[in-house]
Write an enzyme that holds these catalytic residues in place. Sequence first.
Site, PDB file in Angstrom:
ATOM      1  N   TRP A   1       2.147   0.988   2.861  1.00  0.00           N
ATOM      2  CA  TRP A   1       1.673   2.235   4.478  1.00  0.00           C
ATOM      3  C   TRP A   1       2.946   1.647   5.626  1.00  0.00           C
ATOM      4  O   TRP A   1       3.281   0.693   5.694  1.00  0.00           O
ATOM      5  CB  TRP A   1       0.698   1.755   5.184  1.00  0.00           C
ATOM      6  CG  TRP A   1      -0.067   2.483   6.217  1.00  0.00           C
ATOM      7  CD1 TRP A   1      -0.233   3.680   6.071  1.00  0.00           C
ATOM      8  CD2 TRP A   1      -0.228   2.242   7.804  1.00  0.00           C
ATOM      9  NE1 TRP A   1       0.026   4.518   7.646  1.00  0.00           N
ATOM     10  CE2 TRP A   1       0.100   2.870   8.354  1.00  0.00           C
ATOM     11  CE3 TRP A   1      -0.415   0.635   8.422  1.00  0.00           C
ATOM     12  CZ2 TRP A   1      -0.168   3.101   9.615  1.00  0.00           C
ATOM     13  CZ3 TRP A   1       0.233   0.988   9.394  1.00  0.00           C
ATOM     14  CH2 TRP A   1      -0.270   2.120  10.934  1.00  0.00           C
TER      15      TRP A   1
ATOM     16  N   ASP B   1      -0.757  -1.578  -2.771  1.00  0.00           N
ATOM     17  CA  ASP B   1      -1.145  -0.684  -2.332  1.00  0.00           C
ATOM     18  C   ASP B   1      -0.424   0.761  -1.183  1.00  0.00           C
ATOM     19  O   ASP B   1       0.427   0.624  -0.752  1.00  0.00           O
ATOM     20  CB  ASP B   1      -1.900  -1.408  -0.849  1.00  0.00           C
ATOM     21  CG  ASP B   1      -2.810  -0.008   0.146  1.00  0.00           C
ATOM     22  OD1 ASP B   1      -3.188   0.724  -0.062  1.00  0.00           O
ATOM     23  OD2 ASP B   1      -2.993  -1.059   1.386  1.00  0.00           O
TER      24      ASP B   1
ATOM     25  N   TYR C   1       1.206   7.522   2.017  1.00  0.00           N
ATOM     26  CA  TYR C   1       2.353   7.434   2.363  1.00  0.00           C
ATOM     27  C   TYR C   1       4.228   7.661   2.294  1.00  0.00           C
ATOM     28  O   TYR C   1       4.995   7.874   2.427  1.00  0.00           O
ATOM     29  CB  TYR C   1       2.405   5.809   1.884  1.00  0.00           C
ATOM     30  CG  TYR C   1       1.296   5.536   1.833  1.00  0.00           C
ATOM     31  CD1 TYR C   1       0.638   6.083   2.972  1.00  0.00           C
ATOM     32  CD2 TYR C   1       1.359   4.061   1.331  1.00  0.00           C
ATOM     33  CE1 TYR C   1      -1.062   4.655   3.030  1.00  0.00           C
ATOM     34  CE2 TYR C   1       0.432   3.114   1.464  1.00  0.00           C
ATOM     35  CZ  TYR C   1      -1.202   3.442   2.130  1.00  0.00           C
ATOM     36  OH  TYR C   1      -2.159   2.828   2.582  1.00  0.00           O
TER      37      TYR C   1
END
Length: 78
Positions: free
Chosen positions: A27, A51, A56
Amino acid sequence: MNLNAATSGGGARLLADGNQVPVLGLWQVPAGRACVNAVRWALDAGYRHIDTAQAYGNEESVGRALRDSGVPRDQVFI
């Protein structure tokens, strides 16, 4: 880039089978060389949970890093 700056909380996640996988959170890591390097370094260090999300905007960089790493796709949780 400091790899720790790209991780979301660091540590590992416990899987249902009892195994743990270190987690790399992307992120706010912009697409491009910084993202590719963060993913490559993490994979080299043994990380197997990335992740990321379409929101993003760095999925191409994540994919490039994974392809270039040589780590089989079925060994990485994305």
